[in-house]
Design a protein around this motif. Structure first.
Motif, PDB file in Angstrom:
ATOM      1  N   TYR A 225       0.855  -1.180   0.000  1.00  0.00           N
ATOM      2  CA  TYR A 225       0.000   0.000   0.000  1.00  0.00           C
ATOM      3  C   TYR A 225       0.893   1.233   0.000  1.00  0.00           C
ATOM      4  CZ  TYR A 225      -3.382  -3.475   1.562  1.00  0.00           C
ATOM      5  OH  TYR A 225      -4.174  -4.593   1.661  1.00  0.00           O
ATOM      6  N   ARG A 226       0.671   2.080  -0.969  1.00  0.00           N
ATOM      7  CA  ARG A 226       1.422   3.333  -1.046  1.00  0.00           C
ATOM      8  C   ARG A 226       0.473   4.443  -0.576  1.00  0.00           C
ATOM      9  NH1 ARG A 226       6.261   5.008  -2.993  1.00  0.00           N
ATOM     10  NH2 ARG A 226       6.407   6.947  -4.183  1.00  0.00           N
ATOM     11  N   VAL A 227       0.773   4.980   0.597  1.00  0.00           N
ATOM     12  CA  VAL A 227      -0.111   5.938   1.251  1.00  0.00           C
ATOM     13  C   VAL A 227       0.445   7.345   1.054  1.00  0.00           C
ATOM     14  CG1 VAL A 227      -1.250   6.554   3.402  1.00  0.00           C
ATOM     15  CG2 VAL A 227      -0.622   4.161   2.977  1.00  0.00           C
ATOM     16  N   PHE A 228      -0.364   8.235   0.457  1.00  0.00           N
ATOM     17  CA  PHE A 228       0.057   9.610   0.205  1.00  0.00           C
ATOM     18  C   PHE A 228      -0.584  10.535   1.245  1.00  0.00           C
ATOM     19  CE2 PHE A 228       0.530   7.422  -3.799  1.00  0.00           C
ATOM     20  CZ  PHE A 228       1.720   7.934  -4.304  1.00  0.00           C
ATOM     21  N   MET A 250      -3.019  -3.193   6.281  1.00  0.00           N
ATOM     22  CA  MET A 250      -3.987  -2.126   6.521  1.00  0.00           C
ATOM     23  C   MET A 250      -3.790  -1.506   7.905  1.00  0.00           C
ATOM     24  SD  MET A 250      -5.666  -1.507   3.855  1.00  0.00           S
ATOM     25  CE  MET A 250      -6.799  -0.344   4.615  1.00  0.00           C
ATOM     26  N   ASP A 251      -3.269  -2.273   8.853  1.00  0.00           N
ATOM     27  CA  ASP A 251      -2.966  -1.706  10.176  1.00  0.00           C
ATOM     28  C   ASP A 251      -1.913  -0.607  10.038  1.00  0.00           C
ATOM     29  OD1 ASP A 251      -4.768  -3.320  11.436  1.00  0.00           O
ATOM     30  OD2 ASP A 251      -3.288  -4.804  12.107  1.00  0.00           O
ATOM     31  N   GLU A 252      -0.928  -0.859   9.168  1.00  0.00           N
ATOM     32  CA  GLU A 252       0.116   0.150   8.962  1.00  0.00           C
ATOM     33  C   GLU A 252      -0.446   1.366   8.224  1.00  0.00           C
ATOM     34  OE1 GLU A 252       4.332  -2.053   8.506  1.00  0.00           O
ATOM     35  OE2 GLU A 252       2.759  -2.865   7.181  1.00  0.00           O
ATOM     36  N   VAL A 253      -1.403   1.122   7.335  1.00  0.00           N
ATOM     37  CA  VAL A 253      -2.075   2.240   6.657  1.00  0.00           C
ATOM     38  C   VAL A 253      -2.746   3.139   7.691  1.00  0.00           C
ATOM     39  CG1 VAL A 253      -3.950   2.901   5.109  1.00  0.00           C
ATOM     40  CG2 VAL A 253      -2.426   1.018   4.470  1.00  0.00           C
ATOM     41  N   GLU A 254      -3.440   2.516   8.630  1.00  0.00           N
ATOM     42  CA  GLU A 254      -4.124   3.291   9.664  1.00  0.00           C
ATOM     43  C   GLU A 254      -3.124   4.021  10.560  1.00  0.00           C
ATOM     44  OE1 GLU A 254      -7.308   3.995   9.839  1.00  0.00           O
ATOM     45  OE2 GLU A 254      -7.430   2.859   7.957  1.00  0.00           O
ATOM     46  N   ALA A 255      -1.954   3.417  10.777  1.00  0.00           N
ATOM     47  CA  ALA A 255      -0.920   4.074  11.579  1.00  0.00           C
ATOM     48  C   ALA A 255      -0.417   5.330  10.877  1.00  0.00           C
ATOM     49  CB  ALA A 255       0.236   3.111  11.844  1.00  0.00           C
ATOM     50  N   ARG A 271      -2.786   3.861  -2.846  1.00  0.00           N
ATOM     51  CA  ARG A 271      -2.684   3.044  -4.051  1.00  0.00           C
ATOM     52  C   ARG A 271      -2.190   1.651  -3.666  1.00  0.00           C
ATOM     53  NH1 ARG A 271       0.089   7.474  -8.189  1.00  0.00           N
ATOM     54  NH2 ARG A 271      -1.511   9.096  -7.866  1.00  0.00           N
ATOM     55  N   THR A 272      -2.791   0.651  -4.279  1.00  0.00           N
ATOM     56  CA  THR A 272      -2.468  -0.745  -3.972  1.00  0.00           C
ATOM     57  C   THR A 272      -1.681  -1.360  -5.114  1.00  0.00           C
ATOM     58  OG1 THR A 272      -4.524  -0.951  -2.705  1.00  0.00           O
ATOM     59  CG2 THR A 272      -3.435  -2.989  -3.364  1.00  0.00           C
ATOM     60  N   ARG A 273      -0.660  -2.116  -4.775  1.00  0.00           N
ATOM     61  CA  ARG A 273       0.127  -2.825  -5.784  1.00  0.00           C
ATOM     62  C   ARG A 273       0.275  -4.280  -5.367  1.00  0.00           C
ATOM     63  NH1 ARG A 273       5.177  -4.779  -6.644  1.00  0.00           N
ATOM     64  NH2 ARG A 273       5.966  -4.757  -8.784  1.00  0.00           N
ATOM     65  N   GLU A 274      -0.199  -5.197  -6.223  1.00  0.00           N
ATOM     66  CA  GLU A 274      -0.058  -6.620  -5.961  1.00  0.00           C
ATOM     67  C   GLU A 274       1.152  -7.167  -6.709  1.00  0.00           C
ATOM     68  OE1 GLU A 274      -3.606  -8.684  -6.916  1.00  0.00           O
ATOM     69  OE2 GLU A 274      -4.845  -7.567  -5.506  1.00  0.00           O
ATOM     70  N   SER A 275       1.758  -8.211  -6.160  1.00  0.00           N
ATOM     71  CA  SER A 275       2.916  -8.828  -6.800  1.00  0.00           C
ATOM     72  C   SER A 275       2.537  -9.378  -8.167  1.00  0.00           C
ATOM     73  CB  SER A 275       3.452  -9.974  -5.944  1.00  0.00           C
ATOM     74  OG  SER A 275       3.922  -9.512  -4.705  1.00  0.00           O
TER      75      SER A 275
END
Length: 287
Positions: A225-228, A250-255, A271-275
């Protein structure tokens, strides 16, 4: 179909293939991928009965690998496939049809059908005058003169130009659509993604991952997850007029969201990036 159980090939103390097992269903395209030296070619040759296993079993359509009847129902395309340069494609393919006991009218129909689908019009010129791509098409046609149920292709598009590569890859998919079972090895993962129903990733002679592309990516891939944010937070990098933080859960996104609020700002985009299969390949194969 193909059944491989506990397949091994040892050269002295070196295990080229070490306990490989997999199944390939009728009408399926199965891709064998991995870095050089992973054991792909040795595995394919044992499936075809061309190399004797040190241990394990291979069955093709219920018959053991190497059984003469099994070989009549199989077509093999090696990575390097020298042709008889003085012969034309038509005479060359008729020669191999004769070896399989295919009558001339049937052989000519199969030869023309294969060369038509492969877009090879030059059928009466010496093969020695052909480009590598044209020779590869003749070699593929040779694997079909006996109308086999199972096809084993080792790097079918290796070293070919993009146009010829596309023709070969599309043809591989068409063969499966016609009900044939296709097993092939490849380095170009784009080809694997475009035609394979399932894959096995080999590493050091073993199968390190197997399944559909979705299954392999789900088991061995990951989501980023790339959080801006509009304010700087710990771990963020400048991204234009914003700041970007890459996290795995998602826990880190919330952090990150909480940290941005504490700094007087907020999250403006996620933005989400899957392998991709290539990401998984690099991780699993250790390439």
């Amino acid at each position: 179909m193909i059944s491989v159980r506990g397949l091994e090939k040892r050269y002295g103390d070196v295990a080229a293939v070490d306990g490989v097992s997999f199944d390939v269903a009728a009408g399926e395209v199965f891709g064998l991928v991995g870095p050089n030296g992973a054991g792909k070619t040795s595995t394919l040759k044992m499936v075809c009965g061309l190399v004797e296993p040190s241990a394990g079993e291979v069955e093709v359509n219920g018959l053991p690998a190497g059984d003469p009847e099994m070989r009549r129902s199989l077509g093999f395309l090696p990575e390097e496939s020298p042709l008889y340069d003085e012969m034309s494609p038509r005479s060359y393919l008729r020669f191999f049809a004769d070896l399989y006991g295919v009558d001339r009218p049937t052989a000519d129909d199969r030869i023309d059908a294969a060369l038509d689908r492969l877009d090879l019009d030059a059928r009466d010129r010496p093969v020695g005058d052909f480009s590598k791509g044209m020779k590869r098409k003749v070699a593929i046609a040779r694997s079909l003169v006996n109308d086999p149920d199972v096809l084993v292709y080792d790097e079918p598009a290796s070293g070919l130009d993009p146009l010829t590569t596309n023709t070969v890859v599309e043809f591989t998919r068409e063969l499966a659509d016609d009900g044939k079972t296709v097993v092939f090895s490849a380095h170009d993962l784009h080809h694997v993604e475009s035609v394979c129903d399932r894959v096995a990733i080999m590493r050091d002679g073993e199968v390190a991952a197997r399944g559909t592309l979705t299954e392999v990516q789900a088991e061995h891939g990951r989501v980023e997850y790339r959080v801006f944010t509009d304010v700087a937070v710990d771990g963020a990098e400048p991204a234009g007029d914003r700041y970007a933080t890459t996290v795995d859960t998602m826990d880190e996104v919330e952090a990150v969201r909480s940290a941005a609020r504490a700094a007087g700002g907020g999250v403006v985009d996620i933005r989400t990036r899957e392998s991709t299969l290539e990401d998984v390949f690099l991780d699993v194969a250790g390439a």
